[in-house]
Design an enzyme around this catalytic site. Structure first.
Site, PDB file in Angstrom:
ATOM      1  N   LYS A  52       0.841  -1.211   0.000  1.00  4.57           N
ATOM      2  CA  LYS A  52       0.000   0.000   0.000  1.00  4.57           C
ATOM      3  C   LYS A  52       0.875   1.260   0.000  1.00  4.57           C
ATOM      4  O   LYS A  52       0.604   2.214  -0.739  1.00  4.57           O
ATOM      5  CB  LYS A  52      -0.936  -0.009   1.228  1.00  4.57           C
ATOM      6  N   GLN A  96      -4.193  -1.691   9.963  1.00  3.58           N
ATOM      7  CA  GLN A  96      -4.067  -2.990   9.297  1.00  3.58           C
ATOM      8  C   GLN A  96      -4.611  -4.106  10.200  1.00  3.58           C
ATOM      9  O   GLN A  96      -4.240  -4.190  11.368  1.00  3.58           O
ATOM     10  CB  GLN A  96      -2.586  -3.247   8.943  1.00  3.58           C
ATOM     11  N   ASP A 119     -10.873   2.736   4.611  1.00  5.03           N
ATOM     12  CA  ASP A 119     -11.202   1.308   4.480  1.00  5.03           C
ATOM     13  C   ASP A 119     -12.715   1.094   4.491  1.00  5.03           C
ATOM     14  O   ASP A 119     -13.190   0.017   4.115  1.00  5.03           O
ATOM     15  CB  ASP A 119     -10.586   0.505   5.644  1.00  5.03           C
TER      16      ASP A 119
END
Ligand code: NAD
Length: 288
Positions: A52, A96, A119
């Site tokens: 990412k 994460q 997200d």
């Protein structure tokens, strides 16, 4: 048989984003800034975050990585989240997953300000998505829809069968495929670990999506001839022929499936890279 090349599609999207960043810089706007928090040193999580951050560099975004020890307390992690919520230089950030077992994942995800939750895991986004209102959409299901779009795969009136009901893949994908929108209008069946006689259901699928986390779970005899197969799974399996002794594979038995399917995503190089592209898209949206 069409190979749905997520890697090439992701790179094409990233090039579009890079050009958009350049346009924004020309008119005096800032580079979008994505931050990522990672807790502990799980190699798979580190690899995902690394991809990412690298993608941010490719498209000209600023990025920051906040690395925290495995034994950090939940209240300390929440303070880190709040610091990013309040940092005017950060447009969006992710925590994460998975988090260590001593943490309540929902508590942490709900601490992220929805405006920066690229997200799309906050309940506000989940609720907005279910109501068809604008929201950040979790990157993996968004990437699958984008891949169907870019390969011009028709979905209207088709039967989509999803295996796996997670809140980050299966459940939001069921909403996206069934909504009255482009690459929607499917009749969706959402299968899970308690589904009975799964093969009789998967064999009805015009579009079959596997998000289970079990290597080669979907075999050729579970696929209707001509179906479109989307393999979300990322599983590490032993492979003596590799220097590392292992390799990544999907939830679908690819060799088997390619004999039957009309189109299929490979693993690696399918849904994974699309997830990254969509995270970047959401970050650009957050920075606008
Ligand atoms: P999860 O691991 O949270 O849950 C697995 C799901 O599979 C559950 O809903 C369960 O009901 C279902 N399941 C388990 N056994 C089953 C069975 N025998 N029959 C039918 N259903 C069964 O799901 P997840 O987080 O969505 O992850 C699924 C896979 O996708 C994993 O391999 C994960 O690594 C991968 N993944 C990939 C990406 C990507 O970007 N490509 C993103 C997220 C997850």
């Amino acid at each position: 048989m069409t190979l749905l090349d997520g890697k090439a599609t992701s790179l094409a999207i990233q090039e579009e984003l890079r050009l958009e960043v350049l346009e924004r810089l020309k008119i005096g706007q800032d580079r979008p800034h994505l931050a990522a928090i990672i807790v502990g040193d799980d190699p798979a999580s580190r690899a995902y975050v690394g991809h990412k951050i690298k993608a941010c560099e490719r498209v000209g975004f600023d990025s920051s990585l906040i690395e925290l020890p495995l034994n950090i307390r939940e209240d300390e992690l929440i303070r880190e989240v709040e610091a990013l919520n309040n940092d005017v230089n950060v447009d969006g950030f992710i925590v994460q997953l998975p988090l260590p077992e001593h943490m309540n994942e929902q508590t942490i995800l709900q601490a992220i300000h929805p405006d920066k939750d690229v997200d799309g895991f906050h309940p506000i986004h989940a609720g907005n998505l279910s109501l068809g209102l604008p929201s950040f959409i979790p990157a993996t299901p968004a990437g699958i829809i984008e891949l169907l779009e870019r390969y011009d795969i028709q979905t209207s009136g088709k039967h989509a069968v999803i295996i796996g009901r997670s809140s980050i893949v299966g459940t939001p994908l069921a909403l996206l495929l069934s909504r009255n929108a482009s690459r929607g209008n499917c009749t969706v069946t959402l299968c899970h670990s308690r589904t009975q006689d799964l093969p009789s259901i998967t064999r009805q699928a015009d579009i079959l999506i596997a998000a289970i986390g079990k290597p080669h779970f979907v075999t050729g005899d579970m696929i209707k001839p001509g179906a479109v197969v989307i393999d979300v799974g990322i599983n590490r399996i032993l492979d003596d022929s590799k220097k590392s002794g292992s390799r990544l594979t999907g939830d679908v038995d690819y060799q088997d499936a390619m004999q039957v399917a009309s189109a299929i995503t490979p693993v690696p190089g399918g849904v994974g890279p699309m997830t990254i592209a969509m995270l970047l898209k959401s970050t650009l949206q957050a920075s606008a």
